[in-house]
Motif scaffolding. Structure first.
Motif, PDB file in Angstrom:
ATOM      1  N   UNK A 118      21.419  56.766  28.874  1.00  0.00           N
ATOM      2  CA  UNK A 118      21.366  55.950  27.650  1.00  0.00           C
ATOM      3  C   UNK A 118      22.750  55.512  27.169  1.00  0.00           C
ATOM      4  N   UNK A 119      23.652  55.306  28.106  1.00  0.00           N
ATOM      5  CA  UNK A 119      24.980  54.805  27.750  1.00  0.00           C
ATOM      6  C   UNK A 119      24.879  53.438  27.078  1.00  0.00           C
ATOM      7  N   UNK A 120      23.889  52.641  27.495  1.00  0.00           N
ATOM      8  CA  UNK A 120      23.716  51.308  26.884  1.00  0.00           C
ATOM      9  C   UNK A 120      23.540  51.430  25.378  1.00  0.00           C
ATOM     10  N   UNK A 121      22.830  52.473  24.957  1.00  0.00           N
ATOM     11  CA  UNK A 121      22.597  52.649  23.520  1.00  0.00           C
ATOM     12  C   UNK A 121      23.893  53.085  22.825  1.00  0.00           C
ATOM     13  N   UNK A 122      24.646  53.969  23.464  1.00  0.00           N
ATOM     14  CA  UNK A 122      25.949  54.371  22.921  1.00  0.00           C
ATOM     15  C   UNK A 122      26.877  53.174  22.763  1.00  0.00           C
ATOM     16  N   UNK A 123      26.900  52.302  23.765  1.00  0.00           N
ATOM     17  CA  UNK A 123      27.755  51.107  23.709  1.00  0.00           C
ATOM     18  C   UNK A 123      27.257  50.132  22.640  1.00  0.00           C
ATOM     19  N   UNK A 124      25.944  49.977  22.592  1.00  0.00           N
ATOM     20  CA  UNK A 124      25.326  49.073  21.612  1.00  0.00           C
ATOM     21  C   UNK A 124      25.654  49.513  20.191  1.00  0.00           C
ATOM     22  N   UNK A 125      25.672  50.829  19.961  1.00  0.00           N
ATOM     23  CA  UNK A 125      25.960  51.355  18.622  1.00  0.00           C
ATOM     24  C   UNK A 125      27.369  50.999  18.142  1.00  0.00           C
ATOM     25  N   UNK A 126      28.299  50.760  19.080  1.00  0.00           N
ATOM     26  CA  UNK A 126      29.663  50.388  18.659  1.00  0.00           C
ATOM     27  C   UNK A 126      29.708  48.946  18.140  1.00  0.00           C
TER      28      UNK A 126
END
Ligand SMILES: [Fe+2]
Length: 349
Positions: free
Chosen positions: A167-175
């Protein structure tokens, strides 16, 4: 320099190994030293820094020969190894910065992001054996964000993730910083989870890495991230799709273990990256900490373990590697067939 004594005894211990090569004095000494530091099989594998099948075989051999015994799930010495002249040849100390877990990143700046990410990840789908999944700790995912940001690989960037059970995409999206995030993922439970959480902001596509990278994605990104399977063939396929996705001097990230990849494999991989026109800018040891698999009892690791006990948390770690293109080379985008998730060093499938 210490004279290498006891080589014949080492041969006695290791000539019965099925693995097809003899261990060096350094490798065997590292395993013996790891047994002194822990009686837990999974921790011994972690400390030994050699493929799990090799460590399992050495332990089994030492148990058969009466040097070790297993008591209540613990691996213990049953007689003095002094006759083998092995015990003082290798020693090491697991010294690690407790502030950053050895990653070299100040994670205090990311504590809010980690909190938000943890909240979302509570509802994530579980890891599936079918796709060689096993996701990293939430702290690891956000540390990846921090590392990428340190390299200016997030803000305004177009980023593709090849497989994303972490779920790195979600971590990146949160930035809120990337220009575009695309996730290529075979598992529909994950694609719908990511789509639901991000309201479609993260583009999600069903993709099987064995197929060629779709034409519209070739040369379309600044950064790729993938956590490949570690059979050599499988690794190359994941890495190739990633490298093909990049434009110009783009950068890529992937993990690589010692548990499933010998240094011979590391050698092959580094040569391959070079051939493809890339240099390695970072290798951060034990960066990625993996959670336990629900399916551990079905893994080869468990079946060949000489001690049948539940894995300890985060025994399985990988180095985080970052590469960057310096020379344009033609890269192969053809389809591969057959199963690519397994070789003789594999153990978690
Ligand atoms: Fe530190």
């Amino acid at each position: 320099m210490r004279a290498r004594r006891g080589l014949r005894e080492e041969a006695v211990l290791t000539d019965s190994l099925k693995h097809g090569r003899t261990l060096s004095s350094k490798e065997l000494g590292r395993i013996i030293c790891s047994i002194k530091k822990s009686s837990n099989f999974w921790r011994i594998v972690e400390l030994s820094r050699q493929p799990l099948p090799v460590v399992a075989e050495v332990l089994s051999s030492l148990i058969d020969k009466g040097y070790l015994r297993v008591d209540d799930g613990r691996v213990l010495f049953s007689k003095d190894l002094s006759g083998l002249d092995l015990q003082d040849t290798v020693d090491f100390d697991e010294s690690r910065c407790r502030g950053c877990n050895g990653r070299g990143l100040d994670m205090d700046r990311y504590s809010d992001l980690l909190k938000r990410f943890r909240e979302i990840a509570k509802a994530r789908p579980s890891a599936l054996r079918e796709f060689d999944q096993g996701f990293v700790s939430e702290e690891t995912t956000i540390a990846r964000v921090a590392l990428m940001h340190r390299w200016a690989d997030i803000k305004g960037k177009e980023i593709v993730l090849i497989g994303d059970d972490d779920l790195l995409s979600i971590g990146l999206w949160l930035t809120g910083m990337p220009e575009r995030i695309v996730v290529l993922e075979i598992d529909e439970r994950l694609t719908s989870f990511i789509r639901d959480v991000t309201g479609g902001t993260v583009e999600v596509r069903g993709y099987d890495v064995r197929r060629p990278l779709p034409e519209d994605l070739v040369g379309a990104f600044d950064v790729f991230f993938t956590d490949p399977t570690e059979s050599l063939e499988g690794f190359k396929v994941f890495a190739l799709r990633g490298m093909l996705s990049l434009r110009g001097d783009g950068a890529g990230y992937f993990g690589l273990t010692r548990v499933e990849a010998s240094l011979n494999k590391w050698y092959e991989i580094q040569g391959f990256l070079h051939q493809c026109g890339f240099v390695i800018t970072d290798i951060i040891d034990e960066f990625n900490h993996y959670q336990d698999w629900d399916y551990y009892q079905d893994t080869r690791a468990y079946s060949i373990a000489p001690v049948k006990i539940e894995p300890i948390p985060y025994w399985y770690k990988s180095s985080q590697i970052r590469i960057e293109r310096v020379i344009e080379r033609d890269l192969d985008n053809s389809e591969v067939t057959g199963l690519i998730y397994f070789d003789e060093e594999s153990s978690t499938v």
